[in-house]
Design a protein around this motif. Structure first.
Motif, short mmCIF file in Angstrom:
data_model
loop_
_atom_site.label_atom_id
_atom_site.label_comp_id
_atom_site.label_asym_id
_atom_site.label_seq_id
_atom_site.Cartn_x
_atom_site.Cartn_y
_atom_site.Cartn_z
N MET A 1 0.84 -1.20 0.00
CA MET A 1 0.00 0.00 0.00
C MET A 1 0.87 1.25 0.00
SD MET A 1 -2.83 1.42 -0.25
CE MET A 1 -4.34 0.71 0.32
N ARG A 2 1.97 1.21 0.73
CA ARG A 2 2.87 2.36 0.74
C ARG A 2 3.51 2.56 -0.63
NH1 ARG A 2 4.13 0.41 6.14
NH2 ARG A 2 6.08 -0.45 5.38
N ILE A 3 3.78 1.47 -1.33
CA ILE A 3 4.31 1.57 -2.70
C ILE A 3 3.28 2.23 -3.61
CG2 ILE A 3 4.99 0.23 -4.74
CD1 ILE A 3 6.30 -1.78 -2.71
N HIS A 4 2.02 1.78 -3.53
CA HIS A 4 0.96 2.37 -4.35
C HIS A 4 0.77 3.85 -4.01
CE1 HIS A 4 -0.13 -1.38 -6.17
NE2 HIS A 4 -0.48 -1.93 -5.03
N PHE A 5 0.86 4.19 -2.73
CA PHE A 5 0.72 5.58 -2.33
C PHE A 5 1.86 6.43 -2.89
CE2 PHE A 5 1.40 9.13 0.62
CZ PHE A 5 0.14 9.72 0.58
N ALA A 6 3.07 5.92 -2.82
CA ALA A 6 4.23 6.64 -3.37
C ALA A 6 4.07 6.84 -4.87
CB ALA A 6 5.52 5.90 -3.05
N ALA A 7 3.65 5.79 -5.57
CA ALA A 7 3.45 5.90 -7.02
C ALA A 7 2.37 6.93 -7.32
CB ALA A 7 3.08 4.54 -7.61
N GLY A 8 1.29 6.90 -6.55
CA GLY A 8 0.21 7.87 -6.75
C GLY A 8 0.67 9.30 -6.50
N THR A 9 1.53 9.48 -5.52
CA THR A 9 2.07 10.80 -5.22
C THR A 9 2.94 11.30 -6.37
OG1 THR A 9 2.01 10.33 -2.85
CG2 THR A 9 3.45 12.12 -3.56
N ILE A 10 3.77 10.42 -6.91
CA ILE A 10 4.64 10.78 -8.04
C ILE A 10 3.81 11.13 -9.27
CG2 ILE A 10 6.35 9.87 -9.68
CD1 ILE A 10 7.47 8.25 -7.21
N VAL A 11 2.79 10.32 -9.55
CA VAL A 11 1.93 10.59 -10.70
C VAL A 11 1.17 11.90 -10.50
CG1 VAL A 11 -0.11 9.76 -11.97
CG2 VAL A 11 1.73 8.17 -11.39
N GLY B 1 -9.14 8.36 -10.38
CA GLY B 1 -9.86 7.08 -10.37
C GLY B 1 -8.92 5.89 -10.42
N LEU B 2 -7.86 6.00 -11.21
CA LEU B 2 -6.89 4.91 -11.30
C LEU B 2 -6.12 4.73 -10.00
CD1 LEU B 2 -5.52 5.57 -14.90
CD2 LEU B 2 -6.96 3.65 -14.17
N ILE B 3 -5.71 5.83 -9.40
CA ILE B 3 -4.97 5.75 -8.14
C ILE B 3 -5.87 5.17 -7.04
CG2 ILE B 3 -3.89 7.11 -6.29
CD1 ILE B 3 -2.93 9.05 -8.54
N ALA B 4 -7.07 5.71 -6.92
CA ALA B 4 -8.00 5.23 -5.89
C ALA B 4 -8.39 3.78 -6.14
CB ALA B 4 -9.24 6.11 -5.83
N GLY B 5 -8.61 3.42 -7.41
CA GLY B 5 -8.98 2.04 -7.73
C GLY B 5 -7.88 1.06 -7.38
N THR B 6 -6.64 1.42 -7.69
CA THR B 6 -5.52 0.55 -7.37
C THR B 6 -5.39 0.37 -5.87
OG1 THR B 6 -4.34 1.26 -9.36
CG2 THR B 6 -3.03 0.21 -7.64
N MET B 7 -5.52 1.46 -5.14
CA MET B 7 -5.38 1.38 -3.68
C MET B 7 -6.55 0.62 -3.05
SD MET B 7 -3.72 5.13 -3.00
CE MET B 7 -3.26 4.90 -1.31
N ALA B 8 -7.74 0.83 -3.56
CA ALA B 8 -8.90 0.11 -3.03
C ALA B 8 -8.76 -1.39 -3.29
CB ALA B 8 -10.19 0.64 -3.67
N LEU B 9 -8.31 -1.74 -4.49
CA LEU B 9 -8.12 -3.15 -4.82
C LEU B 9 -7.03 -3.76 -3.95
CD1 LEU B 9 -9.46 -5.15 -6.68
CD2 LEU B 9 -7.80 -4.54 -8.45
N GLU B 10 -6.00 -3.00 -3.63
CA GLU B 10 -4.94 -3.49 -2.73
C GLU B 10 -5.51 -3.75 -1.34
OE1 GLU B 10 -1.69 -5.11 -1.44
OE2 GLU B 10 -1.75 -4.39 -3.51
N ALA C 1 -3.55 0.58 -15.29
CA ALA C 1 -3.37 1.97 -14.85
C ALA C 1 -2.10 2.57 -15.43
CB ALA C 1 -3.34 2.03 -13.32
N VAL C 2 -1.03 1.79 -15.48
CA VAL C 2 0.23 2.28 -16.07
C VAL C 2 0.03 2.58 -17.55
CG1 VAL C 2 2.58 1.60 -16.71
CG2 VAL C 2 1.75 1.19 -14.38
N ILE C 3 -0.63 1.68 -18.26
CA ILE C 3 -0.87 1.88 -19.70
C ILE C 3 -1.69 3.14 -19.94
CG2 ILE C 3 -2.02 0.94 -21.75
CD1 ILE C 3 -1.16 -1.87 -20.63
N ILE C 4 -2.76 3.31 -19.16
CA ILE C 4 -3.59 4.50 -19.30
C ILE C 4 -2.79 5.75 -18.95
CG2 ILE C 4 -5.64 5.71 -18.42
CD1 ILE C 4 -6.87 2.82 -18.06
N GLY C 5 -1.97 5.66 -17.89
CA GLY C 5 -1.13 6.78 -17.52
C GLY C 5 -0.17 7.17 -18.64
#
Length: 125
Positions: free
Chosen positions: A36-46, A65-74, A113-117
């Motif tokens: 989750m901390r990795i996803h949060f860091a990636a979301g912060t960078i994006v 939506g992509l950041i929240a979706g990834t974190m919710a799924l995690e 999410a990466v592809i869409i980003g």
């Protein structure tokens, strides 16, 4: 007759506040997980990149939506892992499959999410 606060048909501010408190506790627990901390860091960078490249409103909606979706799924993945661990400490193939499937769902969504980003950010470079 006394009304039971656990009755799902009864609305009360106490039940609502308890629900928010439990959800907040769930978020705190989620942030104890390394993934989750990795996803949060990636979301912060994006998000920082979004500010630098001046994303449009629609692009921000998609990114958020992509950041929240990834974190919710995690969080769901972590919940499944914890529930499986609660049921059995020994290795069981079905338990392993459940955990692997939940992790696979996170990986699939994160890759999308990466592809869409990339579709959003590459033209801005």
């Amino acid at each position: 007759m006394r009304l039971d606060l656990k009755d799902s048909r009864i609305f009360s501010a106490v039940r609502l506040m308890s629900s928010f408190r439990f959800a907040g506790n769930g978020l705190k627990l989620a942030f104890l997980e390394p993934n989750m901390r990795i996803h949060f860091a990636a979301g912060t960078i994006v998000s920082a990149a979004g500010l630098i490249f001046s994303l449009t409103r629609l692009e921000w909606c998609i990114i958020i939506g992509l950041i929240a979706g990834t974190m919710a799924l995690e969080i769901v993945n972590t919940a499944i892992e914890k529930a499986v661990d609660l049921v059995t400490k020994e290795y069981k193939p079905l338990a392993g499959m459940a955990k692997d499937l939940a992790a696979g769902a996170v990986l699939l969504y994160a890759c999308a999410a990466v592809i869409i980003g990339l579709i959003i950010f590459i033209p801005k470079l």
